[in-house]
Design a protein around this motif. Structure first.
Motif, mmCIF file in Angstrom:
data_model
loop_
_atom_site.group_PDB
_atom_site.id
_atom_site.type_symbol
_atom_site.label_atom_id
_atom_site.label_comp_id
_atom_site.label_asym_id
_atom_site.label_seq_id
_atom_site.Cartn_x
_atom_site.Cartn_y
_atom_site.Cartn_z
ATOM 1 N N VAL A 18 51.511 43.400 76.454
ATOM 2 C CA VAL A 18 51.617 42.091 75.814
ATOM 3 C C VAL A 18 52.960 41.933 75.112
ATOM 4 O O VAL A 18 53.594 40.858 75.169
ATOM 5 N N LYS A 19 53.431 42.993 74.458
ATOM 6 C CA LYS A 19 54.705 42.923 73.731
ATOM 7 C C LYS A 19 55.853 42.539 74.666
ATOM 8 O O LYS A 19 56.719 41.731 74.325
ATOM 9 N N THR A 20 55.838 43.113 75.868
ATOM 10 C CA THR A 20 56.877 42.793 76.855
ATOM 11 C C THR A 20 56.726 41.355 77.353
ATOM 12 O O THR A 20 57.715 40.628 77.510
ATOM 13 N N LEU A 21 55.489 40.941 77.591
ATOM 14 C CA LEU A 21 55.246 39.577 78.059
ATOM 15 C C LEU A 21 55.732 38.547 77.054
ATOM 16 O O LEU A 21 56.300 37.506 77.440
ATOM 17 N N LEU A 22 55.544 38.799 75.780
ATOM 18 C CA LEU A 22 55.986 37.847 74.759
ATOM 19 C C LEU A 22 57.503 37.698 74.773
ATOM 20 O O LEU A 22 58.033 36.601 74.545
ATOM 21 N N ARG A 23 58.214 38.795 75.039
ATOM 22 C CA ARG A 23 59.676 38.713 75.145
ATOM 23 C C ARG A 23 60.092 37.946 76.401
ATOM 24 O O ARG A 23 61.079 37.217 76.419
ATOM 25 N N PHE A 24 59.296 38.096 77.493
ATOM 26 C CA PHE A 24 59.628 37.452 78.761
ATOM 27 C C PHE A 24 59.377 35.945 78.738
ATOM 28 O O PHE A 24 59.786 35.246 79.679
ATOM 29 N N LYS A 25 58.730 35.441 77.698
ATOM 30 C CA LYS A 25 58.486 33.986 77.619
ATOM 31 C C LYS A 25 59.784 33.194 77.581
ATOM 32 O O LYS A 25 59.837 32.045 78.032
ATOM 33 N N CYS A 26 60.830 33.822 77.055
ATOM 34 C CA CYS A 26 62.101 33.090 76.921
ATOM 35 C C CYS A 26 62.985 33.198 78.166
ATOM 36 O O CYS A 26 64.109 32.680 78.188
ATOM 37 N N VAL A 27 62.499 33.881 79.217
ATOM 38 C CA VAL A 27 63.281 33.992 80.452
ATOM 39 C C VAL A 27 63.490 32.614 81.072
ATOM 40 O O VAL A 27 64.580 32.254 81.497
ATOM 41 N N SER A 28 62.404 31.828 81.125
ATOM 42 C CA SER A 28 62.494 30.474 81.677
ATOM 43 C C SER A 28 61.277 29.683 81.210
ATOM 44 O O SER A 28 60.272 30.257 80.771
ATOM 45 N N LYS A 29 61.367 28.379 81.333
ATOM 46 C CA LYS A 29 60.218 27.551 80.963
ATOM 47 C C LYS A 29 58.998 27.836 81.837
ATOM 48 O O LYS A 29 57.878 27.900 81.331
ATOM 49 N N PRO A 30 59.170 28.001 83.178
ATOM 50 C CA PRO A 30 57.988 28.330 83.999
ATOM 51 C C PRO A 30 57.325 29.639 83.571
ATOM 52 O O PRO A 30 56.103 29.749 83.539
ATOM 53 N N TRP A 31 58.142 30.668 83.230
ATOM 54 C CA TRP A 31 57.557 31.928 82.776
ATOM 55 C C TRP A 31 56.834 31.734 81.446
ATOM 56 O O TRP A 31 55.752 32.269 81.234
ATOM 57 N N GLY A 32 57.460 30.959 80.580
ATOM 58 C CA GLY A 32 56.830 30.704 79.280
ATOM 59 C C GLY A 32 55.508 29.988 79.436
ATOM 60 O O GLY A 32 54.513 30.319 78.782
ATOM 61 N N SER A 33 55.483 28.975 80.325
ATOM 62 C CA SER A 33 54.243 28.221 80.556
ATOM 63 C C SER A 33 53.177 29.117 81.187
ATOM 64 O O SER A 33 51.993 29.031 80.846
ATOM 65 N N LEU A 34 53.621 29.974 82.138
ATOM 66 C CA LEU A 34 52.673 30.865 82.804
ATOM 67 C C LEU A 34 52.033 31.831 81.805
ATOM 68 O O LEU A 34 50.808 32.004 81.786
ATOM 69 N N ILE A 35 52.867 32.458 80.953
ATOM 70 C CA ILE A 35 52.362 33.457 80.011
ATOM 71 C C ILE A 35 51.467 32.815 78.952
ATOM 72 O O ILE A 35 50.527 33.433 78.451
#
Length: 594
Positions: A18-35
């Protein structure tokens, strides 16, 4: 990255912490929306549960004023991470505590600040609305930290309605029942459901969540387990042995499971661990009665009548119980023989008789009750996973006991070496503890020895041994009625010096095999107890649930409760049961007699 299929990206991200996923939210809007998507959260949760990954152990500081909680990886106990608590811990306020965990959400309780649902991974917290005054005005809500008998809590997931729910049971001030409030995360509101039909006298645990239901220990003395289904919000009792036997007909797989010896062991171990399904067996000692009687030991309620393995007729000898082990009772009838009986399953196994060549030189004159020429015992051989019956028979001319051992595993008797001790007076059947049977006795050939020592027979290697005696400067007593009390060996010591000074004392060996651990527990004199119980045939049956009383039995008069603090006695009375009974404790089980 845009060329990768969405399904593939989703599969990859589901493997990450989860910690890694929260950082990956800022990669792109689609990733943020997906997570952030709830369907993805479910996929990630299911993947973690399926692979048994991302499992953490939360450490809740219970002694110091600490505004942090701590988590570590459960498998390695590494990567300690401090986390800010949802409620602050201040010296003049009550600490918060965790009372439930489900799907990564923790339910946190603080008596002044109320309840919060907390996700330590996302650092998000939802503070529940407080209960309205009209819901709590008649309830007992004295603030205190920790487990509170008037506030019962639980947290779990309602599979039927896809909702997380908090249950708060609050004791009514006057009606002595629990009113139950349920919080729905989906609705973000509390509502009252029907009152709990069970009492929770001692709050040993918060609700244990399993299969869409919360579970607690109920009853005045923790007599049973009950649950609340979060879907239809109905209460139910968790099945006991009687219920399990009915469930055998639900399906072939259920029947096979309940009949499986490994399941019987699991069920037995659970009963012993939680001290549940404990019964008191009542053996009628004065009347010709073809029934035996059972009651719940803690409450002395729910009297049940059972047919005996051997019939009792006016011209024949009555049967009696001489041992209890893991739900099996050993029953003796001088003419008909011996049986192993499971009263819970109603199954009975009649042992084969001893062959003539084994008994031709032995004293086997029929007589009901205690016989100085026939010594019995029943127990469990841990080494060989076998139940064994021991029968000692006095030789007609050599004045010693020849010993026969029956094995349930082989369904046969065998002769072992003679008993190296004498038993001039048979005050008790063998007391089973730590894989051995125990009796009081004396040295062979010493006519003055009536009960000078305690000895045992180890059921694994079938060797005899002496039990260490307590240190005494003057040997002015005899041993009588070896027994087991609270998983400790115990014995009565007869210190009588004449009619006026007749007395016995109950001693308990707190640490098995250690002579220095013998402690005197109670003292009974004929002058004070003679009208209530035969002190010379008294044996200890068991402690009460609260531990402040001991049930005493003299094998035929009336069992008596002895209060350890006041040293006073109270006759056991059970409505509907015979007045004069011999009692034994046993645990309900599915253990097979075959």
């Amino acid at each position: 990255m845009s060329t990768f299929p969405t399904d593939l990206i989703t599969d990859i991200l589901c493997q990450l912490p989860v910690k890694t996923l929260l950082r990956f939210k800022c990669v792109s809007k689609p990733w943020g929306s997906l997570i952030d998507d709830q369907d993805f959260a479910k996929l990630h949760l299911h993947q973690s549960l399926k692979t048994n990954t991302n499992i953490k152990l939360l450490l809740d500081n219970r002694t110091e004023i600490d505004e942090k909680a701590y988590s570590v990886d459960f498998d390695s106990f590494r990567n300690l991470v401090p986390l800010p608590r949802p409620f602050r811990g201040e010296s003049d306020k009550y600490y918060s505590r965790i009372f439930g965990s489900c799907d990564g959400l923790l339910a946190v309780y603080h008596h002044e600040s109320d309840i919060a649902l907390w996700n330590p991974s996302t650092r998000k917290c939802n503070y529940l609305p407080t209960l309205s005054d009209n819901l709590t005005k008649d309830l007992d809500l004295i603030p205190r930290y920790g487990y509170h008998r008037n506030v019962i809590l639980g947290f779990g997931y309602d599979v039927t309605n896809n909702d997380y729910k908090v249950v708060q049971m609050l004791r009514h001030k006057t009606r002595n029942c629990f009113e139950v409030m349920v919080y729905s995360l989906k609705a973000n509101s509390w509502r009252k459901i029907k009152d709990c039909p069970y009492d929770v006298a001692y709050n040993y645990n918060d609700g244990a969540y399993l299969n869409g239901s919360l579970h607690w220990v109920g009853g005045e003395s923790g007599d049973f387990i009950f649950g609340l289904r979060l879907g239809d919000e109905e209460y139910f009792e968790v099945p006991e042995v009687k219920t399990l036997l009915r469930f055998k007909c639900v399906s072939k797989p259920w029947g096979s499971l309940i009949d499986d010896p490994d399941f019987a062991k699991l069920h037995l171990n659970q009963s012993l661990k939680t001290n549940t399904n404990i019964k008191l067996f009542l053996d009628n000692c004065t009347e010709i009665d073809e029934k035996a009687y059972l009651v719940d030991f803690d409450s002395l309620c729910n009297l049940v009548q059972l047919p005996r393995p051997f019939r009792s007729e006016a011209n024949n000898y009555r049967s009696r119980i001489f041992g209890s082990q893991n739900g099996l009772l050993a029953v003796y009838h001088e003419e008909a023989g011996i049986a192993l009986w499971n009263p819970s399953t109603r199954k009975c196994h009649y042992l084969p008789p001893l062959s003539d060549d084994l008994t031709k030189d032995l004293q086997v004159i029929p007589s009901f009750g205690i016989n100085n020429d026939i010594i019995l015992g029943f127990g469990y051989d841990v080494t060989n996973n076998d139940y064994k019956v021991v029968k000692m028979l006095r030789h007609k001319t050599r004045n010693r006991f020849q010993v026969m051992v029956y094995s349930l595993k082989t369904n046969s008797w065998k002769k072992i070496k003679d008993c190296p001790y004498d038993i001039p007076y048979n005050y008790n059947d063998g007391a089973h503890l730590n894989g051995s049977l125990h009796w009081e006795g004396g040295e062979l050939g010493d006519q003055s020895c009536y009960g000078d020592l305690i000895f045992g027979l180890h059921l694994g290697d079938e060797e005899y041994f002496k039990v260490p005696e307590c240190d005494t400067q003057v040997r002015d007593f005899d041993y009588k009625n070896v027994g087991v009390l609270g998983e400790c060996l115990c014995v009565f010591r007869d210190g009588s010096t004449g009619w006026v000074a007749d007395n016995v004392a109950l001693w308990v060996m707190k640490e098995y095999g250690v002579k220095e651990s013998w402690k005197q527990l109670i003292y009974l004199s004929r002058d004070e107890w003679g009208m209530m119980i035969n002190i010379f045939h008294t044996r200890a049956v068991g402690y009460s649930k609260s531990g402040d009383k001991i049930l005493l039995d003299d094998n035929g008069f009336k069992p008596v409760w002895c209060n350890l603090e006041t040293k006073t006695g109270e006759t056991l009375y059970i409505p509907g049961a015979p007045e004069r009974v011999s009692t034994r404790i046993y645990v309900e089980s599915l253990v097979s007699v075959n």
